[in-house]
Design a protein around this motif. Sequence first.
Motif, short mmCIF file in Angstrom:
data_model
loop_
_atom_site.label_atom_id
_atom_site.label_comp_id
_atom_site.label_asym_id
_atom_site.label_seq_id
_atom_site.Cartn_x
_atom_site.Cartn_y
_atom_site.Cartn_z
N TYR A 1 0.85 -1.19 0.00
CA TYR A 1 0.00 0.00 0.00
C TYR A 1 0.89 1.24 0.00
CZ TYR A 1 -3.73 3.21 1.37
OH TYR A 1 -4.64 4.24 1.40
N VAL A 2 0.63 2.18 -0.90
CA VAL A 2 1.45 3.40 -0.98
C VAL A 2 1.00 4.34 0.13
CG1 VAL A 2 2.20 5.32 -2.42
CG2 VAL A 2 1.73 3.09 -3.47
N LEU A 3 1.88 4.54 1.08
CA LEU A 3 1.59 5.31 2.29
C LEU A 3 2.11 6.73 2.18
CD1 LEU A 3 2.74 2.47 4.66
CD2 LEU A 3 0.39 3.31 4.60
N TYR A 4 1.33 7.68 2.71
CA TYR A 4 1.72 9.09 2.74
C TYR A 4 1.59 9.62 4.16
CZ TYR A 4 1.03 8.98 -2.36
OH TYR A 4 1.10 8.68 -3.69
N VAL A 5 2.48 10.55 4.52
CA VAL A 5 2.35 11.27 5.79
C VAL A 5 1.04 12.05 5.79
CG1 VAL A 5 3.34 13.08 7.25
CG2 VAL A 5 4.84 11.44 6.11
N ASN A 6 0.35 12.02 6.90
CA ASN A 6 -0.93 12.71 7.12
C ASN A 6 -2.10 12.04 6.38
OD1 ASN A 6 0.08 14.72 8.84
ND2 ASN A 6 0.76 15.94 7.09
N ASP A 7 -1.86 10.86 5.83
CA ASP A 7 -2.96 10.07 5.27
C ASP A 7 -3.60 9.28 6.41
OD1 ASP A 7 -4.70 9.06 3.47
OD2 ASP A 7 -3.21 8.01 2.23
N TRP A 8 -4.70 8.58 6.10
CA TRP A 8 -5.43 7.86 7.14
C TRP A 8 -5.44 6.36 6.85
CZ3 TRP A 8 -7.05 10.74 11.19
CH2 TRP A 8 -7.20 12.10 11.00
N LEU A 9 -5.43 5.57 7.91
CA LEU A 9 -5.72 4.14 7.84
C LEU A 9 -6.96 3.91 8.69
CD1 LEU A 9 -2.15 2.59 8.30
CD2 LEU A 9 -3.45 2.73 6.17
N HIS B 1 -11.97 2.56 13.92
CA HIS B 1 -10.82 3.30 14.42
C HIS B 1 -10.08 3.97 13.27
CE1 HIS B 1 -10.75 0.45 18.13
NE2 HIS B 1 -11.73 1.33 18.16
N LYS B 2 -9.64 5.19 13.51
CA LYS B 2 -8.87 5.92 12.50
C LYS B 2 -7.46 6.16 13.01
CE LYS B 2 -10.26 9.18 9.79
NZ LYS B 2 -10.80 10.45 9.26
N TYR B 3 -6.51 5.97 12.10
CA TYR B 3 -5.10 6.13 12.47
C TYR B 3 -4.43 7.08 11.49
CZ TYR B 3 -6.11 2.09 15.34
OH TYR B 3 -6.66 1.22 16.27
#
Length: 470
Positions: A95-103, A109-111
């Motif tokens: 999964y392409v992850l970015y700073v300030n993105d959400w999981l 629950h939000k991370y």
Amino acid sequence: MVVDPPPKRRASGFRRVRTVHDLQPRVEGNSAARRVTSDGIYLSPLRQLTTNLVETYHICNPQFRYESAHNPRRVLTKPSKPAHNDGYDNEDYDYVLYVNDWLGTEEGHKYLILDILGQGTFGQVVKCQNMKTHEIVAVKVVKNKPAYFNQSMMEVTILELLNKNFDPTDEHHILRLQDSFIHRNHLCLVFELLSSNLYELIKQNQFQGLSTQLVKVFMAQLLDALTVLKDARLIHCDLKPENILLKSRSPQIKIIDFGSACHERQTVYTYIQSRFYRSPEVLLGMSYTASIDMWSLGCIAVELFLGLPLFPGTSEYNQLTRIIEMLGMPPLSMLNTGKQVGQFFDSYEVWNAHTSQNERKYKMKSMEQYSREHGTNEQPGKQYFKATTLQDIINTAPIPQVKSSRCSGNEVEKEMANRAAFIDFCQGLLNLNPVTRWTPQQARMHPFITGEKFTKPFVVCHLAVSYRHY
């Protein structure tokens, strides 16, 4: 005629400083020029320009609007080019992850993603903030592939079993699983956030090794955790310094990464354990039990003390060669049953006059023969130690205090006594035979762990649940 000069006039807004009290700032909390919050609290200039900056901007420019989506999105995943899963995954199905993105989702629950912690064959681990509790956590984002998904679901099952049934009060140095969910086809596991691993600790110490006392502290905790695993009939299958993490800056540690773990009755995988810590029975292709974790523990114990791995094999053949050179040949019971024995050994028959029958013997293949048969280019590998026996390697390791000439004769004598106990402890863990290799419960009784005076080799009675120190 002398005329006194006129008194100096102070500039408007200034006042004379007479005492220290006059230097203290005076804040008019209810100034009419200040904004007031909905709670009726006057905002200081500092708050207006920090926590209330968005509102301040809006007052200056009514057209100003702020959205969190406009925050900078630094990419954390490499490579980051979209390739699969509607553009959310890269070519490796990460999964392409970015700073300030959400999981996570609004409903669950939000991370908030803060930074990358690590990346491996399984996927990625990111530092996140739980937006419900504001706790900083570690989230493992598993690759979008069925094999990794299924193995990680097994990790969830194992950690839930350990956390809830075998270590409910979090006392036995086992990682805590806090949450799990699916995010855009990726299984996400939420863990407590820990500090650096023991390999990083060794590295920070310039690979000089740790004291026997600190090794003892770590070993006692690991034996506690492995006792719980044995009670649960679970095998970790990948114990190594990288999978043992410190809690903050204290000597408290936890075992992590149960992605390769299995139940004792479900030992279906043959390619397990990182090579430096792979047990002889796994190398020889035998069925295995929880004793493979104890072999890994012995390798870790020596590495923590020396600062370098004991068996740094460059291949399975080289790994087995190093083990045999130091500890001798495995017993015939292992060589007669291992499925991979033929890869490493030649067998031949020898007549035994006492039993009046042929006996099978084994000889390890030469490096040239193995290379020729398997199409490899085997090399001897780097030798880290001049000594060849475990006892000599440990005893000849330098004592740090001696280098600076601050170590008295009594301290040297005490250190060598600690090393004698440590050598005996490691020999019990690095027993080639998994049947007689010490269990966690037995190893915990060793004087090196208990602190009792060590005088003679520690002997375990395998026929009864009792332990004796002769």
